[in-house]
Enzyme design. Structure first.
Site, mmCIF file in Angstrom:
data_model
loop_
_atom_site.group_PDB
_atom_site.id
_atom_site.type_symbol
_atom_site.label_atom_id
_atom_site.label_comp_id
_atom_site.label_asym_id
_atom_site.label_seq_id
_atom_site.Cartn_x
_atom_site.Cartn_y
_atom_site.Cartn_z
ATOM 1 N N GLU A 122 0.827 -1.210 0.000
ATOM 2 C CA GLU A 122 0.000 0.000 0.000
ATOM 3 C C GLU A 122 0.861 1.259 0.000
ATOM 4 O O GLU A 122 0.559 2.230 -0.693
ATOM 5 C CB GLU A 122 -0.948 0.007 1.214
ATOM 6 C CG GLU A 122 -1.991 -1.105 1.208
ATOM 7 C CD GLU A 122 -3.081 -0.903 0.147
ATOM 8 O OE1 GLU A 122 -3.041 0.108 -0.572
ATOM 9 O OE2 GLU A 122 -3.966 -1.775 0.043
ATOM 10 N N ASP A 291 -4.509 -10.083 -8.257
ATOM 11 C CA ASP A 291 -4.764 -9.163 -9.367
ATOM 12 C C ASP A 291 -3.546 -8.439 -9.938
ATOM 13 O O ASP A 291 -3.184 -8.602 -11.111
ATOM 14 C CB ASP A 291 -5.849 -8.159 -8.981
ATOM 15 C CG ASP A 291 -5.652 -7.540 -7.584
ATOM 16 O OD1 ASP A 291 -4.599 -7.804 -6.969
ATOM 17 O OD2 ASP A 291 -6.537 -6.798 -7.140
ATOM 18 N N GLU A 387 -18.688 -6.101 -3.290
ATOM 19 C CA GLU A 387 -17.333 -6.618 -3.094
ATOM 20 C C GLU A 387 -17.182 -8.047 -3.568
ATOM 21 O O GLU A 387 -16.169 -8.413 -4.148
ATOM 22 C CB GLU A 387 -16.930 -6.511 -1.618
ATOM 23 C CG GLU A 387 -16.521 -5.114 -1.193
ATOM 24 C CD GLU A 387 -15.134 -4.709 -1.678
ATOM 25 O OE1 GLU A 387 -14.930 -4.626 -2.898
ATOM 26 O OE2 GLU A 387 -14.249 -4.475 -0.851
ATOM 27 N N GLU A 406 -11.726 -0.174 -9.990
ATOM 28 C CA GLU A 406 -11.354 -1.146 -11.029
ATOM 29 C C GLU A 406 -12.330 -1.195 -12.205
ATOM 30 O O GLU A 406 -11.922 -1.223 -13.368
ATOM 31 C CB GLU A 406 -11.196 -2.553 -10.425
ATOM 32 C CG GLU A 406 -9.918 -2.756 -9.625
ATOM 33 C CD GLU A 406 -9.973 -2.123 -8.244
ATOM 34 O OE1 GLU A 406 -11.080 -1.746 -7.799
ATOM 35 O OE2 GLU A 406 -8.918 -1.995 -7.601
#
Ligand SMILES: *[C@@H]1O[C@H](CO)[C@@H](O)[C@H](O)[C@H]1NC(C)=O
Ligand SMILES: *[C@@H]1O[C@H](CO)[C@@H](O)[C@H](O)[C@H]1NC(C)=O
Ligand SMILES: *[C@@H]1O[C@H](CO)[C@@H](O)[C@H](O)[C@H]1NC(C)=O
Ligand SMILES: *[C@@H]1O[C@H](CO)[C@@H](O)[C@H](O)[C@H]1NC(C)=O
Length: 954
Positions: A122, A291, A387, A406
């Site tokens: 992050e 991902d 989600e 996304e």
């Protein structure tokens, strides 16, 4: 079939009123998005700054949680004004007026010297990515501060006394460039503070690290594939900008460490220990935990121009398409990495909505359209993206929506790839939903439950830095970056400057020969026409699978007739056929063994040795003369035309490279011609006339044949490639053109001297001095070369480089009775000189490389060895200057016999070219079911590779 057709038309009529979106409308949506962005940004600055995040419902700051295990908040909260930091790179685009102040605050107030445990991933994607991107933005600004503001699109008011709320006063302008280095410094400081995470045996980093004290005792070894494998963009750029190589090395090592632990099917797990073992649950998919590993493979390939990453990407992508994608080609669900079984029940998560964007970058637009349709139906059903969704049961598993980007990102990429206004309408719906469902007095709230609309008091930094930014990019119609520039997984634009690119190794350059990467151009589906130039353009909504995707998410209407598996086909008055995607990747074993004989088995060790697969160093093509046991990995082509061989054992076949098989065991496959016969305007044979000049100092251009003497005539064979030999026209003849044409003036013939007793083969470039040509001379010449050493095509390319307008290729010396075959001719298709042959090449003139190299302007004619010998003797022993003319055989036969020179202008009254059609070597394609393997050619042209050496066919 007919009914499906009319259903499509019904849908089409239904849609006509929303078909297009005007530019005004699009720009209005863009401005609306920008004002939403400003609302969120100003709200954060007013109510929350310098905290990391805003509480959008209570309009106050959100701080680190006192519970150290509340990773959802604490992983990101480093006490570095994260929302400001993450949003910084978007300001120049969406809210430039706020940029100067934001730059100053970041440069002057932010410190990474904080006693906080945060997540490596992050911090890298949100903070480091934004700092590097900002550094590059500042670097590109002009030196003059006023110009800086102007370039940023900030309205500067010249009159400092006038009051205007929209304009920055001239006196308030600050030089933004002064903060450029500070941005890099901050990124570097953050990078160094993250380094302790890499203190592992495997190179797979710990997920979390304390920015001040480093690795904590007893830190969890558990991390995820995406977290450990999505650092390469930021870390590589940091290393190359600072010269501190540690970051790129570590990110590369981590990436390869993960990839090296892949399964036999090229699948990875989603959870891994820093000791290198996959951890439970051992699922492989494209969503949470995995991902951005894939995303960074393709993006690192683009940004760093490094095949290491793109090769890994395409291998992993083939595995996803083969195992993770469902048979209809629309759903991507996790499967067990070992057992290859889908989980049950299986979910699709909102993070995996990044997939279409990645597929667009990879060139697979068709798959991107399909996967996007599923997410689109999820969004339109719930007016947000849940989600996670149990797709087989069509129910929500986790109903939250924290403003994730996304799906918006993918919509933007697909709009740019297809320009289908459907994606603008998708964006419009997203914009309206964000506005009506998440906007609060001071920002944007997280939706706790997409079904009830209940909100949560949190605004993640990506709501501004990504979601609204991508929505803005969509409506502003900004092309997505390319060539060494990418958006990171957090939407920060990073660019690898050309000067910092590493040049590929010699080996890599070699294996990339002939590579010709292209992305298929997207074409809208149409009805009413079989070709793509007429008919009604259907757009995305007119696709067969559009309503199928709807059915997947909404369910099938119960009014239709049932089919076997219980699904109903009728709904909305239309018919839906269940799509099926061709198998994406598989292996085929070639074997000349009798296929119908059950006792024949493929050989034990099918890996091809170097003697079986040879790369032609000129064309980059791979040649195979013995197919026994060869294993070909084939993959579906993104243009939908069929398959390509992707690898032969360890040899990777790149886009543009071909595999040429000339094993007689496959001769039956020659029946299918791969391409129509090549048309050429050259007659297959020509009459060559050689003229000798007594005066050795005569000018090279030899304007007239009269100054010399006709020495001999011979028959020559034209090459099937290169210049077309066409008759000269009277006007061309008068204007003194310099092309090599039938009936044109004589052209100087250069015969290079022998070296060590060997005639020049035309495989190496020679200087003009060596050839006895005056440097300043612009006179055209033809060069004589002997057979062997390289291919005919090589000879043409090299002659072009030397500056010749033509090549006279001379055959092999005939072998004497009982003379052993010279080693250089071993394996040649024609060991004995068999008189005339027509030189041919792998390519024909339509190949783009021919245009690029200008090979259409240089001709090649082949003649026998004896002719060459006679000419050589005249030059070497008698110091004669030679010239060559080409003539049509039929029209000149008489004159040749009478040794009378033809009257050029009257000999060729017919200006029309005569067209000759010649069949080049027969070629065939191998079929896999109904699909051909496009880059695999089966040919009867004897290709002779010996001990891995290139062919002697020239
Ligand atoms: C946050 O950082 C600032 C300086 O960057 C510091 O003064 C302050 O004490 C920090 N707050 C906490 C809670 O660590
Ligand atoms: C503002 O002032 C600069 C010189 O200081 C001048 O070049 C520019 O044209 C002025 N712009 C406007 C909008 O008046
Ligand atoms: C292949 O094997 C089958 C069964 O053994 C036999 O009938 C057939 O003639 C064989 N074909 C060839 C080409 O050898
Ligand atoms: C040879 O050619 C040169 C140049 O054209 C000329 O000057 C010279 O007179 C010629 N010599 C003979 C012997 O014809």
């Amino acid at each position: 079939m007919l009914r499906i057709y009319s259903a499509c038309l019904l849908i089409l009529l239904h849609l006509t009123h929303v078909w297009c979106m005007t530019d005004e409308k699009r720009e209005q949506l863009r401005d609306e998005t920008a004002s939403l962005f400003k609302h969120g940004y100003e709200g954060y600055m007013k109510y929350a700054y310098p905290a990391d995040e805003l509480r959008p419902l209570t309009c106050g700051p959100l701080y680190r949680d006192t519970d150290p295990n509340n990773f959802g908040i604490n992983d990101i909260h480093a006490n570095v004004s994260m929302t400001l930091l993450d949003t910084l790179s978007s300001l120049p685009l969406v809210h430039p007026e706020a940029y100067p102040k934001a730059i100053q605050l970041v440069a002057e107030k932010i410190s990474f010297d904080q006693d906080v445990k945060v997540q490596l991933f992050e911090m890298t994607i949100r903070a480091m990515g934004s700092l590097l991107s900002t550094y590059q933005t500042l670097d590109e600004l002009p030196n003059d501060p006023i110009e800086q503001y102007r370039k940023l699109g900030i309205n500067v008011n010249n009159d400092s006394s006038a009051w205007s709320w929209a304009a920055t006063k001239k006196n308030d302008i600050v030089d933004l460039k002064q903060y450029e280095n500070r941005m890099l410094e901050l990124a570097h400081d953050l990078g160094k503070r993250l380094l302790p995470a890499f203190d592992t045996v495997t190179g797979i980093p710990y997920a979390r690290v304390n920015l001040r004290t480093g690795l904590l005792k007893g830190e969890s070894i558990e991390t995820c594939t995406a977290g450990a494998g999505s650092l390469i963009l930021e870390f590589s750029l940091l290393s190359r900008l600072t010269g501190d190589e540690r970051f790129e090395e570590l990110a590369n090592k981590a990436y390869l460490a993960l990839w090296n632990r892949r399964s036999n099917q090229n699948l990875l797990g989603n959870t891994v220990g820093t000791h290198g073992h996959w951890l439970a649950p051992g699922m492989s998919g494209v969503g949470a935990g995995m991902d951005s590993f894939f995303e960074y493979g393709i993006k690192a390939g683009v940004m760093l121009d490094d095949d290491t990453y793109s090769d890994i990407f395409y291998d992993s992508y083939a595995a996803i398409q083969t195992y993770v994608r469902t048979g209809d080609g629309l759903i991507y669900r996790p499967i067990q990495t070992r057992l290859l079984q889908p989980a049950s029940p299986s979910i699709i998560d909102s993070l995996s909505a990044f997939l279409p964007a990645m597929q667009v970058i990879a060139g697979d637009v068709e798959s991107a359209i399909k996967s996007h349709l599923v997410f689109w139906n999820l969004w339109r059903k719930y007016n947000a993206m849940p989600e996670s969704f149990v797709w087989q049961e069509r129910r929500i598993e986790w109903a939250g929506y924290p403003g994730r980007p996304e799906f918006i990102e993918s919509t933007y990429y697909l709009y740019q790839a297809t320009k289908d206004p459907f994606y603008l309408r998708v964006g419009e719906k997203i914009l309206n939903d964000l506005k009506t469902r998440t906007r609060t007095k001071c920002g944007f709230a997280t939706i706790k439950n997409v079904m009830t609309g209940e909100l949560e008091d949190r605004m993640e930094s990506f709501m501004l830095s990504e979601s609204l930014k991508y929505l803005y990019l969509l409506f502003a119609d900004v092309p997505f970056p390319n060539s060494n520039t990418v958006f990171t997984t957090e939407g920060h634009s990073l660019k690898m400057p050309k000067t910092l690119l590493k040049s590929p190794s010699a080996h890599r350059r070699l294996t990339r020969k002939g590579e010709n990467p292209t992305c298929p151009v997207y074409q809208s589906p149409q009805v009413g026409s079989t070709d793509s130039t007429s008919g009604i353009v259907l757009g995305i909504e007119g696709r067969d699978d559009y309503d199928y995707a709807r059915g997947l998410v909404y369910g099938w209407d119960t009014s239709g007739p049932e089919i076997k598996d219980g699904k109903r086909l009728w709904y909305d008055g239309g018919i839906c056929k269940i799509p099926s995607a061709p198998k994406f990747a598989f292996e085929i074993v070639l074997s000349p063994l009798n296929a119908t004989d059950p006792t024949s088995v493929p050989p034990e060790d099918p890996s091809p040795g170097p003697s079986k697969v040879n790369q032609d160093l000129l064309t980059g093509n791979y040649h195979i003369t013995d197919i026994e046991g060869l294993r070909l990995g084939v993959r579906w082509r993104f243009d939908g035309k069929g398959y390509d061989v992707a690898n032969i054992g360890p040899h990777r076949i790149r886009q543009g490279q071909n595999v040429v098989i000339s094993d007689s065991a496959l001769k039956d496959h020659l029946a299918v011609p791969s391409s129509p016969p090549i048309d050429s305007y050259s007659p297959p044979e020509l009459l060559l006339r050689f003229i000798s000049y007594l005066n050795t100092s005569a000018p090279l251009s030899l304007p007239s044949r009269d100054a010399g003497q006709v020495l001999l005539h011979a028959i020559g064979a034209t090459a099937t490639f290169g210049l077309d030999f066409i008759p000269v026209t009277a006007s061309d003849f008068e204007s003194g053109s310099t092309s090599w044409r039938i009936g044109d003036k004589p052209v100087r013939l250069i015969i290079p001297p022998k070296e060590n007793g060997l005639a020049y083969q035309g495989c190496t470039v020679k200087s003009l001095e060596y050839l006895g040509i005056n440097h300043d001379s612009t006179d055209p010449f033809v060069i004589m070369v002997s057979r062997g050493g390289c291919t005919f095509l090589d000879k043409l390319i090299i002659a072009k480089e030397i500056g010749a307008i033509g090549v006279l290729a001379i055959g092999y010396e005939p072998l004497k009775e009982g003379e052993p075959v010279p080693p250089e001719r071993k394996g040649e298709s024609v060991i004995e000189d068999q008189g005339l042959i027509r030189p041919s090449a792998e390519y024909d003139n339509s190949h783009p490389e021919f245009q690029k190299l200008g090979l259409n302007n240089i001709g090649m004619i082949y003649t026998e060895w004896l002719i060459g010998e006679i000419l050589r003797k005249l030059v070497e022993n008698e110091n004669k200057v030679l010239a060559i003319e080409v003539l049509n055989i039929d029209s000149n036969q008489q004159e040749v016999q009478s040794h009378k020179l033809p009257d050029i202008t009257s000999s060729f009254p017919n200006k029309n070219r005569k067209k000759f059609t010649h069949q080049v070597e027969k070629q065939g394609l191998l079929m896999v079911g109904q699909w051909p393997i496009m880059n695999l050619k089966v040919t009867n042209k004897a290709l002779a590779f010996q001990n891995g050496k290139p062919p002697e066919s020239g």
